[in-house]
Design a protein around this motif. Structure first.
Motif, mmCIF file in Angstrom:
data_model
loop_
_atom_site.group_PDB
_atom_site.id
_atom_site.type_symbol
_atom_site.label_atom_id
_atom_site.label_comp_id
_atom_site.label_asym_id
_atom_site.label_seq_id
_atom_site.Cartn_x
_atom_site.Cartn_y
_atom_site.Cartn_z
ATOM 1 N N ALA A 13 0.819 -1.216 0.000
ATOM 2 C CA ALA A 13 0.000 0.000 0.000
ATOM 3 C C ALA A 13 0.853 1.268 0.000
ATOM 4 N N ASP A 14 1.980 1.273 0.744
ATOM 5 C CA ASP A 14 2.790 2.492 0.835
ATOM 6 C C ASP A 14 3.955 2.490 -0.154
ATOM 7 N N LEU A 15 4.673 1.375 -0.216
ATOM 8 C CA LEU A 15 5.894 1.347 -1.035
ATOM 9 C C LEU A 15 5.633 0.888 -2.482
ATOM 10 N N ALA A 16 4.395 0.516 -2.786
ATOM 11 C CA ALA A 16 4.017 0.062 -4.128
ATOM 12 C C ALA A 16 4.833 -1.142 -4.590
ATOM 13 N N ILE A 17 5.100 -2.053 -3.663
ATOM 14 C CA ILE A 17 5.834 -3.282 -4.005
ATOM 15 C C ILE A 17 4.816 -4.393 -4.233
ATOM 16 N N ASP A 18 4.730 -4.883 -5.466
ATOM 17 C CA ASP A 18 3.783 -5.971 -5.750
ATOM 18 C C ASP A 18 4.473 -7.316 -5.514
ATOM 19 N N SER A 19 3.754 -8.403 -5.822
ATOM 20 C CA SER A 19 4.272 -9.720 -5.432
ATOM 21 C C SER A 19 5.584 -10.058 -6.153
ATOM 22 N N ILE A 20 5.692 -9.692 -7.419
ATOM 23 C CA ILE A 20 6.931 -10.009 -8.149
ATOM 24 C C ILE A 20 8.085 -9.123 -7.648
ATOM 25 N N MET A 21 7.786 -7.856 -7.317
ATOM 26 C CA MET A 21 8.830 -6.986 -6.770
ATOM 27 C C MET A 21 9.290 -7.496 -5.402
ATOM 28 N N LEU A 22 8.346 -8.020 -4.621
ATOM 29 C CA LEU A 22 8.695 -8.586 -3.319
ATOM 30 C C LEU A 22 9.663 -9.752 -3.503
ATOM 31 N N LEU A 23 9.381 -10.544 -4.530
ATOM 32 C CA LEU A 23 10.243 -11.681 -4.830
ATOM 33 C C LEU A 23 11.646 -11.220 -5.229
ATOM 34 N N GLN A 24 11.702 -10.163 -6.042
ATOM 35 C CA GLN A 24 13.009 -9.601 -6.422
ATOM 36 C C GLN A 24 13.749 -9.126 -5.180
ATOM 37 N N LEU A 25 13.005 -8.458 -4.304
ATOM 38 C CA LEU A 25 13.587 -7.959 -3.064
ATOM 39 C C LEU A 25 14.201 -9.105 -2.269
ATOM 40 N N ILE A 26 13.453 -10.211 -2.152
ATOM 41 C CA ILE A 26 13.914 -11.350 -1.368
ATOM 42 C C ILE A 26 15.144 -11.999 -2.010
ATOM 43 N N VAL A 27 15.125 -12.122 -3.337
ATOM 44 C CA VAL A 27 16.255 -12.754 -4.026
ATOM 45 C C VAL A 27 17.516 -11.904 -3.848
ATOM 46 N N HIS A 28 17.397 -10.585 -3.990
ATOM 47 C CA HIS A 28 18.572 -9.723 -3.827
ATOM 48 C C HIS A 28 19.049 -9.695 -2.369
ATOM 49 N N LEU A 29 18.138 -9.754 -1.413
ATOM 50 C CA LEU A 29 18.536 -9.795 -0.002
ATOM 51 C C LEU A 29 19.367 -11.045 0.253
ATOM 52 N N GLU A 30 18.999 -12.129 -0.388
ATOM 53 C CA GLU A 30 19.736 -13.374 -0.187
ATOM 54 C C GLU A 30 21.095 -13.338 -0.899
ATOM 55 N N LEU A 31 21.074 -12.913 -2.169
ATOM 56 C CA LEU A 31 22.309 -12.996 -2.965
ATOM 57 C C LEU A 31 23.320 -11.916 -2.581
ATOM 58 N N GLU A 32 22.838 -10.754 -2.176
ATOM 59 C CA GLU A 32 23.765 -9.641 -1.935
ATOM 60 C C GLU A 32 23.975 -9.329 -0.463
ATOM 61 N N HIS A 33 23.054 -9.735 0.387
ATOM 62 C CA HIS A 33 23.157 -9.367 1.793
ATOM 63 C C HIS A 33 23.131 -10.571 2.729
ATOM 64 N N GLY A 34 23.106 -11.770 2.180
ATOM 65 C CA GLY A 34 23.155 -12.956 3.035
ATOM 66 C C GLY A 34 21.989 -13.085 3.994
ATOM 67 N N LEU A 35 20.842 -12.564 3.587
ATOM 68 C CA LEU A 35 19.646 -12.686 4.427
ATOM 69 C C LEU A 35 18.632 -13.519 3.656
ATOM 70 N N HIS A 36 18.041 -14.499 4.315
ATOM 71 C CA HIS A 36 17.044 -15.257 3.565
ATOM 72 C C HIS A 36 15.763 -15.495 4.351
ATOM 73 N N VAL A 37 14.714 -15.754 3.583
ATOM 74 C CA VAL A 37 13.430 -16.129 4.163
ATOM 75 C C VAL A 37 13.422 -17.651 4.206
ATOM 76 N N PRO A 38 13.264 -18.261 5.392
ATOM 77 C CA PRO A 38 13.300 -19.730 5.452
ATOM 78 C C PRO A 38 12.241 -20.362 4.550
ATOM 79 N N GLU A 39 12.581 -21.586 4.103
ATOM 80 C CA GLU A 39 11.752 -22.311 3.141
ATOM 81 C C GLU A 39 10.280 -22.410 3.561
#
Lengths: 89, 433
Positions: free
Chosen positions: A35-61
């Motif tokens: 609602a505020d940041l205008a992040i849709d489901s695919i953008m959220l997925l991009q966010l999660i993938v980059h957090l994992e690949l570039e920042h070593g943070l992941h969402v557990p399976e």
């Protein structure tokens, strides 16, 4: 910028670098991803993938990305360190 | 225990489970004569939507599936705009009271029921498309008979099953083959990868963006089994990367009006769409040099559909896509296809994204413009020189611009039309040297 919370600043960095269509100007802990940041489901997925690949943070399976995941804080709570020592912020 | 009809995330749903989900509906007044009625359905629980859909289809009811993320006012507006009689909105079916709306129209074409879809179209205004279930059954029979490579595979559907691609080609086609599809609603990438590992002989249905993201998360030594692409063909370098990460890369082509039109079970080059399905008659250009609009005729009904896509058949009878007719750039009478220009620039070291689009030009009619995103600053003069050795003169962009990012539509697609308009609006025409 938030210097005390590395997870939050990692989220902010990924949005800045990879999600040009997001509304970064209203970024805060309480900001709602969709609602505020205008992040849709695919953008959220991009966010999660980059957090994992570039920042070593992941969402557990087993974590669910449902409508209960609403704010930046909710996402922070889901993220855990991947255990990669070479991770940079 | 009976065999599952489908899985949603980790949970199997058998016929008995589905009967349980729709129990009591048959007694409700709204479902007394469902044939010809239009039901708008927006349920958060995907298993409940699928159980309802599988129950309503043989009853001859018409259904408008609405994406579960849609807020109530928007769902209600969609239902009203498309002339639905009832709206079912909520988390699960038991707690939903069908809401009566104005439209109780029973048209002759609705006999046997229809699947109602909204197509975004290219103009941005949504268009209602009602397809009779019997047309969809013909498409399903043709899809299953034609796409033999999928027979032993289990569809893993990680795209919305409220949309025809996921619903018809993912879920219903699997049912037609007697296979239980795995629908994934939890878009956590690690979860999707775990589902794919759990179903080794999978055929993944997902958006190209999701597929690319999953490939980045996949450990280097691991490969996916079979992957289906749809929508606009991917740029050559992306296609090559994907081909290296799965055993079989497929592409299908279609539109909301006709459903799936062609399938390639082995995409070797960008734009290859494969052989048309047998229930359709498809016309297009005779060669790459003489492309024409792809025209689709449904054999059983004679319905003709203009795709607004330019394409051609190769000597083996496989259909190829060149460009949207609207995106084709006419430079002094010679057609330039944006994809062909973009693929060349994507081969330049450091360039991550490239989009070619048109601008009006007083002398040439139209000319080619290119925006790109790269890892570092690139000298555009040098880049133009480099491209001259690889492109025909009319393909060389007159404007080459490095940008931070290229904005996309909500569906993740680049709109070349919007890029063309925004450049014209910004009054940057004088940059065109």
């Amino acid at each position: 910028m938030n210097r005390t919370n590395p997870t939050r600043s990692a989220i902010e960095t990924v949005i800045r670098n990879h999600l040009p269509d997001a509304r970064l100007s209203v970024f805060s802990a309480k900001a709602r991803l969709n609602a505020d940041l205008a992040i849709d489901s695919i953008m959220l997925l991009q966010l999660i993938v980059h957090l994992e690949l570039e920042h070593g943070l992941h969402v557990p399976e087993e974590a669910l990305l449902t409508h209960q995941l609403e704010t930046v804080e909710d996402l922070e709570a889901l993220l855990v360190a991947t255990g990669n020592p070479e991770v940079s912020l | 225990m009976t065999a599952p009809l489908f899985y949603v995330d980790n949970t199997p749903y058998s016929q008995a489970d589905c009967d349980h989900i729709v129990r009591g509906l048959a007694e409700r007044p709204e479902f007394q004569s469902p044939a010809g009625c239009r039901f708008a359905v927006c349920l958060q629980d995907t298993a409940h939507w699928l159980a309802l859909c599988l129950w309503l289809k043989p009853l001859g009811a018409s259904v408008l599936p609405i994406h579960p993320g849609t807020p109530y006012p928007a769902a209600r507006a969609l239902a009203e705009d498309t002339g639905c009689s009832y709206l079912l909105f909520g988390e699960q079916l038991q707690e939903v009271t069908p809401e009566t709306l104005g439209g109780v129209t029973r048209t002759a074409s609705a006999e046997g029921g229809e699947l109602i879809q909204l197509s975004s179209g290219t103009t941005g205004k949504a268009k209602t498309i009602a397809r009779p279930w019997r047309d969809i059954d013909r498409e399903l029979a043709a899809y299953v008979a034609h796409f033999t490579e999928a027979r032993a595979l289990t569809p893993v559907v990680a795209c919305p099953v409220t949309h025809s691609y996921g619903l018809i080609c993912g879920v219903l086609a699997a049912r037609e083959r007697g296979i239980a599809p795995h629908v994934v609603t939890n878009l956590n990438p690690r979860f999707i990868i775990a589902r794919l590992r759990a179903v080794p002989e999978h055929l993944l249905y997902a958006s190209p963006t999701l597929i690319s993201l999953l490939m980045r998360m996949l450990p280097e030594q691991e490969m996916l089994h079979a992957v289906m692409l749809s929508g606009a063909p991917l740029p050559a370098p992306v296609l090559t990367q994907l081909r290296d990460r799965c055993l079989r890369l497929c592409q299908q082509y279609g539109c909301s009006e006709a459903g799936c039109v062609a399938v390639s079970a082995d995409v070797t080059e960008p734009g290859l769409l494969g052989y048309p399905l047998p229930h359709l008659s498809v016309q297009a250009g005779a060669s790459a040099g003489q492309p024409d609009e792809i025209l689709i005729t449904v054999k059983a009904t004679g319905q003709r559909i203009h795709s607004k896509d330019l394409g051609y058949f190769d000597h083996r009878g496989q259909l190829h896509f060149l460009a949207r007719t609207d995106d084709t750039i006419n430079v002094a009478g010679i057609n330039v296809y944006p994809g062909a220009v973009e693929d060349v620039f994507l081969g330049y070291p450091g360039i991550r994204e490239a989009v070619a689009f048109k601008q009006p030009d007083a002398f040439a009619g139209e000319r080619v413009c290119l925006r790109f995103v790269a890892d570092s600053d690139i000298d555009t003069d040098q880049l133009r020189q480099w491209s001259r050795d690889r492109l025909s003169p009319h393909q060389v962009p007159s404007l080459i611009e490095q940008v931070e990012s290229i904005s996309r539509l909500p569906n993740g697609k680049v709109s070349r039309r919007l890029l063309s308009e925004s450049l014209a609006d910004m009054g940057q025409r004088e940059v065109l040297a």
